[in-house]
Design a protein around this motif. Structure first.
Motif, PDB file in Angstrom:
ATOM      1  N   GLN A 156      -6.387  15.909  -9.259  1.00 26.87           N
ATOM      2  CA  GLN A 156      -6.712  14.678  -8.860  1.00 26.87           C
ATOM      3  C   GLN A 156      -5.654  13.688  -8.360  1.00 26.87           C
ATOM      4  O   GLN A 156      -5.799  12.988  -7.695  1.00 26.87           O
ATOM      5  N   ALA A 187      -4.576  14.619  -5.024  1.00 21.57           N
ATOM      6  CA  ALA A 187      -5.706  14.200  -4.070  1.00 21.57           C
ATOM      7  C   ALA A 187      -5.442  12.699  -3.764  1.00 21.57           C
ATOM      8  O   ALA A 187      -5.470  12.004  -2.764  1.00 21.57           O
ATOM      9  N   ALA A 188      -5.107  12.038  -4.927  1.00 26.29           N
ATOM     10  CA  ALA A 188      -4.882  10.518  -4.841  1.00 26.29           C
ATOM     11  C   ALA A 188      -3.629  10.371  -4.064  1.00 26.29           C
ATOM     12  O   ALA A 188      -3.565   9.453  -3.055  1.00 26.29           O
ATOM     13  N   LEU A 199      -2.657  12.114  -1.399  1.00 25.34           N
ATOM     14  CA  LEU A 199      -2.926  12.515  -0.070  1.00 25.34           C
ATOM     15  C   LEU A 199      -3.909  11.230   0.479  1.00 25.34           C
ATOM     16  O   LEU A 199      -3.640  10.912   1.510  1.00 25.34           O
ATOM     17  N   ALA A 200      -4.838  10.900  -0.413  1.00 28.70           N
ATOM     18  CA  ALA A 200      -5.733   9.789   0.256  1.00 28.70           C
ATOM     19  C   ALA A 200      -4.933   8.495   0.333  1.00 28.70           C
ATOM     20  O   ALA A 200      -5.015   7.791   1.541  1.00 28.70           O
ATOM     21  N   PHE A 251      -1.720   8.250   1.175  1.00 30.22           N
ATOM     22  CA  PHE A 251      -0.834   8.807   2.375  1.00 30.22           C
ATOM     23  C   PHE A 251      -1.773   8.540   3.646  1.00 30.22           C
ATOM     24  O   PHE A 251      -1.360   7.840   4.485  1.00 30.22           O
ATOM     25  N   TRP A 298      -2.905   6.852 -10.174  1.00 30.17           N
ATOM     26  CA  TRP A 298      -3.970   7.742 -10.292  1.00 30.17           C
ATOM     27  C   TRP A 298      -3.790   8.281 -11.887  1.00 30.17           C
ATOM     28  O   TRP A 298      -4.814   8.509 -12.484  1.00 30.17           O
ATOM     29  N   ILE A 301      -2.154   0.960  -4.572  1.00 21.01           N
ATOM     30  CA  ILE A 301      -3.409   0.464  -5.599  1.00 21.01           C
ATOM     31  C   ILE A 301      -4.776   0.860  -5.217  1.00 21.01           C
ATOM     32  O   ILE A 301      -5.680   0.523  -5.889  1.00 21.01           O
ATOM     33  N   LEU A 302      -4.839   1.312  -4.100  1.00 21.27           N
ATOM     34  CA  LEU A 302      -6.142   1.846  -3.483  1.00 21.27           C
ATOM     35  C   LEU A 302      -7.040   2.916  -4.286  1.00 21.27           C
ATOM     36  O   LEU A 302      -8.287   2.342  -4.348  1.00 21.27           O
ATOM     37  N   PRO A 303      -6.613   3.734  -4.769  1.00 14.89           N
ATOM     38  CA  PRO A 303      -7.500   4.474  -5.679  1.00 14.89           C
ATOM     39  C   PRO A 303      -8.196   3.745  -6.825  1.00 14.89           C
ATOM     40  O   PRO A 303      -9.291   3.918  -7.171  1.00 14.89           O
TER      41      PRO A 303
END
Lengths: 175, 256
Positions: free
Chosen positions: A7, A10-11, A13-14, A16, A40, A87-89
């Motif tokens: 996870q 994944a956070a 890469l997201a 990024f 995250w 802070i997006l996630p």
């Protein structure tokens, strides 16, 4: 354990990818991703300790904001570059969407539920970022005072403090 | 010193930052610091999310005031970082005013990423958010495709010069249609909710909403309220796009 690693990756890469959408400078993409991944990870750790969603959002933004401020000072870039994507996630995007979606559908109870959740999460995150901002500003102000004390009463050198962090309430000494 | 040129440069720098989505206090701060170089007594800067007002005055020179209206805004962190860096070097005396003006103009034109790279960005966000919303391989694949179509829709509508509301609504409409198509024809039993939520992540105003509360805590009430309104409008656009797609699918007899 494996779930945590997957996870967080994944956070990373997201975030990024999101930095690319926001036109972040190329050399800082990795750092923004790191801030997001760390945020995250903190979120998951707090949730796994059986604490509330709000506490998790708070801890996550705290981690992302501290890292962003450190990057900003180390790399001499505005803190926004790392923080906005970082802070997006945790940001309550899904909640605010669901709130309006159920509002359109006419399901008022669900809409209210998600509205409250949006305010709780966004409020906790804003508080965390605000606290970190203030702490870093405090450290910065003290170092500036010390520097200007050494130089006697000369005008402050704005280059030394200029905006490596959010020093908006930085009071200047009179000329 | 040429005060008018300094003023022009300061406001230009502020305008680029504001258009690129910088916070109001950061813009005020940057303009203020550049104007400080004039050494004049009164330097007042007032920035709203939609415009800039700045005044330089002193008992010995006539006052200079500039008003700049800013209507279009889209986030570009690179320009914020560039202008910030230029103004820092200018204030530190490392570059002259002419150099600073030239560099600011260059920064305003600079585009770092081509559409291809942005496309990859959209796909990355949607695909990996599906992991965060505990989706499996199928959800990730569907979300990645939906993100690709979303990027195309956003790009297409921005070419048509449609406003932000239409861009967001069109993007989320296409995205929800893609997700339903995947469930109908490729992966029956797909977790649609996870796919759609991950898909709208690039559009959804979570960051705007959080900044709104941050601004409010900072005492920038007008900017805080403006941002909150912006977040609600964007969320409305996204939700109506998804809602319209769902209705269409239901009308065509698909399961939602």
């Amino acid at each position: 354990m494996r779930e945590l690693a997957v996870q967080s990756a994944a956070a990373f890469l997201a975030v990024f990818g999101f930095s690319i959408i926001l036109d972040a400078p190329k050399k800082y993409l990795l750092y923004a991703g790191l801030a997001g991944g760390a945020g995250w990870l903190a979120y998951l750790l707090v949730l796994s300790a059986d604490m509330s969603l709000i506490a998790a959002a708070f801890a996550s933004s705290l981690a992302a904001a501290v890292l962003s401020h450190l990057f900003a000072r180390g790399l001499k870039a505005p803190v926004t570059v790392f923080l906005v994507a970082g802070i997006l996630p945790t940001v309550p995007g899904a909640s605010i969407y669901r709130c309006v979606y159920y509002l359109i559908q006419g399901t008022t109870e669900l809409s209210t539920y998600y509205l409250v959740q949006t305010f709780q999460i966004a409020g906790a995150m804003a508080m965390a970022i605000f606290i970190v901002d203030s702490l870093f500003r405090l450290v910065l102000t003290r170092s500036v005072w010390r520097a200007s004390g050494d130089k006697g009463s000369s005008a402050p050198d704005c280059s030394s403090i200029h905006d490596q962090t959010d020093d908006l309430q930085q009071k200047h000494l009179p000329h | 010193m040429d005060y008018e040129a300094l003023m022009e440069m300061a406001v230009q720098a502020g305008e680029i930052m504001l258009i690129s989505g910088a916070e109001v206090y950061r813009v005020e701060d940057t303009i203020g610091r550049i104007l400080e170089k004039s050494g004049l007594e009164n330097r007042d800067v007032f920035v709203l999310t939609t415009g800039i007002v700045a005044t330089l005055s002193d008992p010995c020179v006539p006052a200079i005031t500039v008003v700049r209206r800013v209507s279009k805004r889209s986030t570009n962190l690179n320009r914020i970082a560039r202008v910030n860096d230029i103004s820092r070097r200018f204030c530190g005396g490392q570059i002259t005013m002419d150099e600073a003006r030239k560099q600011i103009n260059d920064a305003a034109k600079e585009n770092q990423y081509r559409f291809r790279e942005k496309f990859v960005g959209y796909v990355m966000v949607t695909c990996f958010f599906a992991v965060l919303f505990s989706g499996g391989i199928r959800e990730c694949a569907a979300a990645a495709f939906a993100g690709g179509f979303l990027a195309l829709a956003v790009y297409g509508t921005s070419m048509l010069r449609l406003n932000d509301f239409c861009q967001n609504a069109a993007g989320s409409f296409v995205l929800a249609l893609t997700a339903s198509a995947f469930r109908e024809y490729i992966f029956p039993g797909l977790n649609m909710d996870a796919v759609i939520i991950s898909g709208i992540m690039p559009l959804v105003p979570g960051v705007t909403f959080t900044s709104a509360i941050r601004d409010t805590l900072n005492g920038d009430y007008s900017s805080g309220v403006a941002r909150m309104a912006e977040a609600v409008v964007v969320a409305l656009a996204v939700a109506s796009g998804v809602g319209a797609a769902m209705m269409l699918v239901r009308m065509m007899g698909g399961a939602v």
